[in-house]
Scaffold this motif. Sequence first.
Motif, PDB file in Angstrom:
ATOM      1  N   MET A   1       0.819  -1.201   0.000  1.00 10.22           N
ATOM      2  CA  MET A   1       0.000   0.000   0.000  1.00 10.22           C
ATOM      3  C   MET A   1       0.858   1.258   0.000  1.00 10.22           C
ATOM      4  N   ILE A   2       1.910   1.270   0.820  1.00  9.40           N
ATOM      5  CA  ILE A   2       2.755   2.452   0.903  1.00  9.40           C
ATOM      6  C   ILE A   2       3.437   2.723  -0.435  1.00  9.40           C
ATOM      7  N   LYS A   3       3.901   1.680  -1.106  1.00  8.65           N
ATOM      8  CA  LYS A   3       4.556   1.876  -2.401  1.00  8.65           C
ATOM      9  C   LYS A   3       3.589   2.499  -3.396  1.00  8.65           C
ATOM     10  N   ASN A   4       2.320   2.071  -3.387  1.00 12.39           N
ATOM     11  CA  ASN A   4       1.328   2.645  -4.290  1.00 12.39           C
ATOM     12  C   ASN A   4       1.073   4.104  -3.967  1.00 12.39           C
ATOM     13  N   GLN A   5       1.029   4.435  -2.672  1.00 10.67           N
ATOM     14  CA  GLN A   5       0.818   5.826  -2.277  1.00 10.67           C
ATOM     15  C   GLN A   5       1.994   6.687  -2.719  1.00 10.67           C
ATOM     16  N   THR A   6       3.195   6.170  -2.547  1.00 16.09           N
ATOM     17  CA  THR A   6       4.383   6.909  -2.946  1.00 16.09           C
ATOM     18  C   THR A   6       4.387   7.142  -4.450  1.00 16.09           C
ATOM     19  N   LEU A   7       4.083   6.109  -5.218  1.00 17.51           N
ATOM     20  CA  LEU A   7       4.034   6.230  -6.672  1.00 17.51           C
ATOM     21  C   LEU A   7       2.968   7.244  -7.089  1.00 17.51           C
ATOM     22  N   TRP A   8       1.788   7.151  -6.493  1.00 18.11           N
ATOM     23  CA  TRP A   8       0.701   8.065  -6.839  1.00 18.11           C
ATOM     24  C   TRP A   8       1.093   9.515  -6.530  1.00 18.11           C
ATOM     25  N   THR A   9       1.721   9.747  -5.390  1.00 13.14           N
ATOM     26  CA  THR A   9       2.143  11.098  -5.023  1.00 13.14           C
ATOM     27  C   THR A   9       3.142  11.636  -6.031  1.00 13.14           C
ATOM     28  N   CYS A  10       4.091  10.804  -6.431  1.00 10.49           N
ATOM     29  CA  CYS A  10       5.091  11.240  -7.412  1.00 10.49           C
ATOM     30  C   CYS A  10       4.464  11.497  -8.774  1.00 10.49           C
ATOM     31  N   LEU A  11       3.567  10.625  -9.180  1.00 12.21           N
ATOM     32  CA  LEU A  11       2.921  10.821 -10.483  1.00 12.21           C
ATOM     33  C   LEU A  11       2.060  12.073 -10.494  1.00 12.21           C
ATOM     34  N   SER A  12       1.341  12.311  -9.401  1.00 11.41           N
ATOM     35  CA  SER A  12       0.507  13.511  -9.361  1.00 11.41           C
ATOM     36  C   SER A  12       1.364  14.769  -9.362  1.00 11.41           C
ATOM     37  N   ALA A  13       2.578  14.678  -8.801  1.00 13.15           N
ATOM     38  CA  ALA A  13       3.487  15.822  -8.809  1.00 13.15           C
ATOM     39  C   ALA A  13       4.026  16.093 -10.208  1.00 13.15           C
ATOM     40  N   ALA A  14       3.987  15.099 -11.073  1.00 10.82           N
ATOM     41  CA  ALA A  14       4.515  15.254 -12.426  1.00 10.82           C
ATOM     42  C   ALA A  14       3.774  16.338 -13.205  1.00 10.82           C
ATOM     43  N   PHE A  15       2.576  16.653 -12.763  1.00 11.15           N
ATOM     44  CA  PHE A  15       1.794  17.680 -13.439  1.00 11.15           C
ATOM     45  C   PHE A  15       2.081  19.072 -12.895  1.00 11.15           C
ATOM     46  N   SER A  16       3.013  19.158 -11.965  1.00  9.13           N
ATOM     47  CA  SER A  16       3.416  20.462 -11.445  1.00  9.13           C
ATOM     48  C   SER A  16       4.914  20.637 -11.697  1.00  9.13           C
ATOM     49  N   ASN A  17       5.449  21.740 -11.242  1.00 10.72           N
ATOM     50  CA  ASN A  17       6.881  21.980 -11.435  1.00 10.72           C
ATOM     51  C   ASN A  17       7.707  21.514 -10.245  1.00 10.72           C
ATOM     52  N   GLN A  18       7.103  20.719  -9.366  1.00 10.50           N
ATOM     53  CA  GLN A  18       7.768  20.303  -8.131  1.00 10.50           C
ATOM     54  C   GLN A  18       7.970  18.792  -8.079  1.00 10.50           C
ATOM     55  N   VAL A  19       8.196  18.177  -9.201  1.00  9.01           N
ATOM     56  CA  VAL A  19       8.311  16.719  -9.257  1.00  9.01           C
ATOM     57  C   VAL A  19       9.421  16.209  -8.348  1.00  9.01           C
ATOM     58  N   GLY A  20      10.613  16.706  -8.523  1.00  9.15           N
ATOM     59  CA  GLY A  20      11.756  16.230  -7.751  1.00  9.15           C
ATOM     60  C   GLY A  20      11.573  16.405  -6.250  1.00  9.15           C
ATOM     61  N   PRO A  21      11.322  17.631  -5.787  1.00  7.97           N
ATOM     62  CA  PRO A  21      11.162  17.839  -4.345  1.00  7.97           C
ATOM     63  C   PRO A  21       9.998  17.048  -3.755  1.00  7.97           C
ATOM     64  N   LYS A  22       8.897  16.936  -4.494  1.00  4.37           N
ATOM     65  CA  LYS A  22       7.728  16.205  -3.991  1.00  4.37           C
ATOM     66  C   LYS A  22       8.050  14.717  -3.848  1.00  4.37           C
ATOM     67  N   CYS A  23       8.705  14.152  -4.855  1.00  5.24           N
ATOM     68  CA  CYS A  23       9.083  12.730  -4.788  1.00  5.24           C
ATOM     69  C   CYS A  23      10.081  12.489  -3.667  1.00  5.24           C
ATOM     70  N   HIS A  24      11.039  13.378  -3.502  1.00  4.17           N
ATOM     71  CA  HIS A  24      12.034  13.218  -2.453  1.00  4.17           C
ATOM     72  C   HIS A  24      11.386  13.282  -1.071  1.00  4.17           C
ATOM     73  N   ALA A  25      10.512  14.240  -0.862  1.00  2.00           N
ATOM     74  CA  ALA A  25       9.831  14.367   0.432  1.00  2.00           C
ATOM     75  C   ALA A  25       8.964  13.143   0.717  1.00  2.00           C
ATOM     76  N   THR A  26       8.286  12.644  -0.302  1.00  3.42           N
ATOM     77  CA  THR A  26       7.449  11.451  -0.132  1.00  3.42           C
ATOM     78  C   THR A  26       8.306  10.237   0.175  1.00  3.42           C
ATOM     79  N   PHE A  27       9.414  10.094  -0.535  1.00  2.00           N
ATOM     80  CA  PHE A  27      10.328   8.984  -0.271  1.00  2.00           C
ATOM     81  C   PHE A  27      10.834   9.032   1.163  1.00  2.00           C
ATOM     82  N   ASP A  28      11.285  10.201   1.601  1.00  2.00           N
ATOM     83  CA  ASP A  28      11.815  10.321   2.962  1.00  2.00           C
ATOM     84  C   ASP A  28      10.770   9.982   4.011  1.00  2.00           C
ATOM     85  N   SER A  29       9.584  10.541   3.888  1.00  2.23           N
ATOM     86  CA  SER A  29       8.559  10.295   4.909  1.00  2.23           C
ATOM     87  C   SER A  29       8.115   8.835   4.910  1.00  2.23           C
ATOM     88  N   THR A  30       8.019   8.235   3.733  1.00  5.03           N
ATOM     89  CA  THR A  30       7.623   6.828   3.641  1.00  5.03           C
ATOM     90  C   THR A  30       8.702   5.928   4.223  1.00  5.03           C
TER      91      THR A  30
END
Length: 82
Positions: A1-30
């Motif tokens: 479940m956590i991996k799916n949430q992390t993937l979804w958060t990163c994919l949803s960030a792809a539509f903004s200009n904050q892909v890298g920071p959003k994925c990094h923050a999600t990875f760290d918290s997860t």
Amino acid sequence: MIKNQTLWTCLSAAFSNQVGPKCHATFDSTRLSEFKFFPGVEELVKKLQAEGRQTIIITNGDATVQRDKLRACDAYSLFTYE
């Protein structure tokens, strides 16, 4: 479940200009939410300390990363930081 949430958060960030920071923050918290001692470690440390033995943590990792891990597994409640 956590991996799916992390993937979804990163994919949803792809539509903004904050892909890298959003994925990094999600990875760290997860990652840190899953960072726990193995079963029995806390009890063993407490037992050793009750016997008067000195207990320490030694790491060769980056201090910032290691401190985050120590906080995540609540090591500061078992060990004194000097």
